[in-house]
Scaffold this motif. Sequence first.
Motif, PDB file in Angstrom:
ATOM      1  N   SER A  15      35.994  54.928  34.948  1.00  0.00           N
ATOM      2  CA  SER A  15      35.615  53.341  35.458  1.00  0.00           C
ATOM      3  C   SER A  15      36.238  52.615  34.074  1.00  0.00           C
ATOM      4  CB  SER A  15      34.150  53.350  35.105  1.00  0.00           C
ATOM      5  OG  SER A  15      33.848  54.042  36.482  1.00  0.00           O
ATOM      6  N   VAL A  16      35.991  52.839  32.867  1.00  0.00           N
ATOM      7  CA  VAL A  16      36.601  52.275  31.795  1.00  0.00           C
ATOM      8  C   VAL A  16      38.120  52.262  31.604  1.00  0.00           C
ATOM      9  CG1 VAL A  16      36.687  52.149  29.202  1.00  0.00           C
ATOM     10  CG2 VAL A  16      34.532  52.434  30.329  1.00  0.00           C
ATOM     11  N   VAL A  17      38.697  53.322  32.026  1.00  0.00           N
ATOM     12  CA  VAL A  17      40.155  53.394  31.989  1.00  0.00           C
ATOM     13  C   VAL A  17      40.626  52.457  33.199  1.00  0.00           C
ATOM     14  CG1 VAL A  17      42.178  54.817  32.876  1.00  0.00           C
ATOM     15  CG2 VAL A  17      40.341  55.625  31.103  1.00  0.00           C
ATOM     16  N   ILE A  18      40.078  52.602  34.402  1.00  0.00           N
ATOM     17  CA  ILE A  18      40.367  51.668  35.509  1.00  0.00           C
ATOM     18  C   ILE A  18      40.434  50.203  35.144  1.00  0.00           C
ATOM     19  CG2 ILE A  18      39.797  50.900  37.816  1.00  0.00           C
ATOM     20  CD1 ILE A  18      39.235  54.036  38.287  1.00  0.00           C
ATOM     21  N   VAL A  19      39.288  49.838  34.443  1.00  0.00           N
ATOM     22  CA  VAL A  19      39.228  48.411  34.048  1.00  0.00           C
ATOM     23  C   VAL A  19      40.270  47.966  32.946  1.00  0.00           C
ATOM     24  CG1 VAL A  19      37.695  46.742  32.776  1.00  0.00           C
ATOM     25  CG2 VAL A  19      36.696  48.356  34.620  1.00  0.00           C
ATOM     26  N   ALA A  20      40.584  48.974  32.082  1.00  0.00           N
ATOM     27  CA  ALA A  20      41.399  48.616  31.076  1.00  0.00           C
ATOM     28  C   ALA A  20      42.867  48.391  31.774  1.00  0.00           C
ATOM     29  CB  ALA A  20      41.610  49.730  30.001  1.00  0.00           C
ATOM     30  N   ILE A  21      43.328  49.351  32.883  1.00  0.00           N
ATOM     31  CA  ILE A  21      44.539  49.405  33.503  1.00  0.00           C
ATOM     32  C   ILE A  21      44.497  47.930  34.268  1.00  0.00           C
ATOM     33  CG2 ILE A  21      45.886  50.330  35.158  1.00  0.00           C
ATOM     34  CD1 ILE A  21      45.067  52.824  34.219  1.00  0.00           C
ATOM     35  N   ALA A  22      43.546  47.609  35.005  1.00  0.00           N
ATOM     36  CA  ALA A  22      43.490  46.158  35.535  1.00  0.00           C
ATOM     37  C   ALA A  22      43.778  45.029  34.669  1.00  0.00           C
ATOM     38  CB  ALA A  22      42.440  46.276  36.541  1.00  0.00           C
ATOM     39  N   PHE A  23      43.058  45.044  33.398  1.00  0.00           N
ATOM     40  CA  PHE A  23      43.032  43.931  32.439  1.00  0.00           C
ATOM     41  C   PHE A  23      44.672  44.170  32.056  1.00  0.00           C
ATOM     42  CE2 PHE A  23      42.922  42.510  28.179  1.00  0.00           C
ATOM     43  CZ  PHE A  23      42.115  41.310  28.337  1.00  0.00           C
ATOM     44  N   ILE A  24      45.271  45.096  31.687  1.00  0.00           N
ATOM     45  CA  ILE A  24      46.600  45.038  31.269  1.00  0.00           C
ATOM     46  C   ILE A  24      47.513  44.459  32.371  1.00  0.00           C
ATOM     47  CG2 ILE A  24      48.528  46.558  30.596  1.00  0.00           C
ATOM     48  CD1 ILE A  24      46.402  48.331  29.204  1.00  0.00           C
TER      49      ILE A  24
END
Length: 88
Positions: A15-24
């Motif tokens: 979930s954290v990786v998905i949020v980071a990718i969306a933020f980038i």
Amino acid sequence: MLNKKGETITETLISVVIVAIAFIALQTSIIAAGRVNKKANGLIRNFDIRQNATNTNWHLSIKHNDGSVSGNVVTIKKSSGENGYYFY
């Protein structure tokens, strides 16, 4: 007894990786939009009638489907822009 501790950590990390990718992706699109706006800002000018505008009279004719022709004289103001374009 089943141990679900590892499964919870994995779900959290994904979930954290998905949020980071969306933020980038969001930040990249904001930066790209800013660059496009910066380039377009120098090209787009508001339409205005400049002091050096010249009037030109044109005869506008419209041919109708029945073969008749109607027309009128139209005055067009032409002015040159700063970047070599003409505004009508």
